[in-house]
Design an enzyme around this catalytic site. Structure first.
Site, PDB file in Angstrom:
ATOM      1  N   ASP A 133       0.864  -1.179   0.000  1.00  0.00           N
ATOM      2  CA  ASP A 133       0.000   0.000   0.000  1.00  0.00           C
ATOM      3  C   ASP A 133       0.905   1.235   0.000  1.00  0.00           C
ATOM      4  OD1 ASP A 133      -1.762   2.172   0.930  1.00  0.00           O
ATOM      5  OD2 ASP A 133      -3.180   0.571   1.413  1.00  0.00           O
ATOM      6  N   ILE A 134       0.623   2.207  -0.894  1.00  0.00           N
ATOM      7  CA  ILE A 134       1.481   3.402  -0.949  1.00  0.00           C
ATOM      8  C   ILE A 134       1.081   4.461   0.088  1.00  0.00           C
ATOM      9  CG2 ILE A 134       2.204   3.059  -3.340  1.00  0.00           C
ATOM     10  CD1 ILE A 134       0.273   5.394  -4.077  1.00  0.00           C
ATOM     11  N   HIS A 191     -10.617  -5.513  -2.447  1.00  0.00           N
ATOM     12  CA  HIS A 191      -9.240  -5.606  -1.974  1.00  0.00           C
ATOM     13  C   HIS A 191      -9.217  -5.935  -0.485  1.00  0.00           C
ATOM     14  CE1 HIS A 191     -10.521  -1.371  -1.725  1.00  0.00           C
ATOM     15  NE2 HIS A 191      -9.650  -1.192  -0.753  1.00  0.00           N
ATOM     16  N   PHE A 192      -8.219  -6.719  -0.121  1.00  0.00           N
ATOM     17  CA  PHE A 192      -8.011  -7.133   1.256  1.00  0.00           C
ATOM     18  C   PHE A 192      -6.729  -6.473   1.743  1.00  0.00           C
ATOM     19  CE2 PHE A 192     -10.733 -10.227  -0.588  1.00  0.00           C
ATOM     20  CZ  PHE A 192     -11.455 -10.829   0.425  1.00  0.00           C
ATOM     21  N   HIS A 237     -16.435   2.335   4.479  1.00  0.00           N
ATOM     22  CA  HIS A 237     -15.062   2.842   4.290  1.00  0.00           C
ATOM     23  C   HIS A 237     -14.348   2.330   3.055  1.00  0.00           C
ATOM     24  CE1 HIS A 237     -15.711   4.391   8.287  1.00  0.00           C
ATOM     25  NE2 HIS A 237     -15.953   3.176   8.708  1.00  0.00           N
ATOM     26  N   GLN A 238     -15.083   1.821   2.040  1.00  0.00           N
ATOM     27  CA  GLN A 238     -14.436   1.413   0.789  1.00  0.00           C
ATOM     28  C   GLN A 238     -14.233   2.652  -0.079  1.00  0.00           C
ATOM     29  OE1 GLN A 238     -16.652  -1.337  -1.684  1.00  0.00           O
ATOM     30  NE2 GLN A 238     -14.850  -1.848  -2.894  1.00  0.00           N
TER      31      GLN A 238
END
Length: 135
Positions: free
Chosen positions: A32-33, A97-98, A90-91
């Site tokens: 994750d960036i 995605h997990f 909160h998507q």
């Protein structure tokens, strides 16, 4: 949103660079960036779908084993696996995605509230019957 406009589909295709950790026919995983902690990674099915209920079962079989492998490789002793469906849940990106989020201490990683409600056993029994009948 179509898969052509999807940021995760672009990452899978290589149109957008990523720090790829794993790839198979069905799954893609990358760092994750905007991490919540060191080692925060995303594991995604290559099949484009906004919510978990949109993804065929066969496209989900490797997701948890890959998340587990990343957790081990990152050295995380404590971690969360998080998967959100819909804006109020909160998507942000409309491609399933997990998150594998290491929790090294109280301040880093996932912070969560758990607003549990008092139990009404009669309502719980009725809900149990309703859900069970649809399984």
């Amino acid at each position: 949103m179509s898969s052509a406009a999807c940021i995760f589909c672009k990452i899978i295709k290589g149109d957008i660079p990523s720090f790829k950790l794993f790839e198979s026919d069905k799954v893609f995983a990358f760092l994750d960036i905007q991490p919540l902690s060191r080692g925060h990674a995303l594991v995604i099915p290559k099949f484009h779908g906004a919510k978990l209920t949109d993804i065929p079962d066969e496209d989900l079989k490797e997701v948890l084993p890959v998340a587990k492998q990343i957790a081990k490789a990152s050295g995380a002793e404590d971690f969360n696996i998080l998967q959100n469906n819909g804006r109020i849940a909160h998507q942000v990106v409309d491609h399933v995605h997990f998150h594998m989020i290491p929790k090294p201490n109280e301040t880093e990683g996932l912070g969560i509230g758990w607003p549990s409600q008092p139990t009404d056993m009669d309502k719980l029994k009725a809900l149990h019957e309703e859900i069970k009948s649809k399984m």
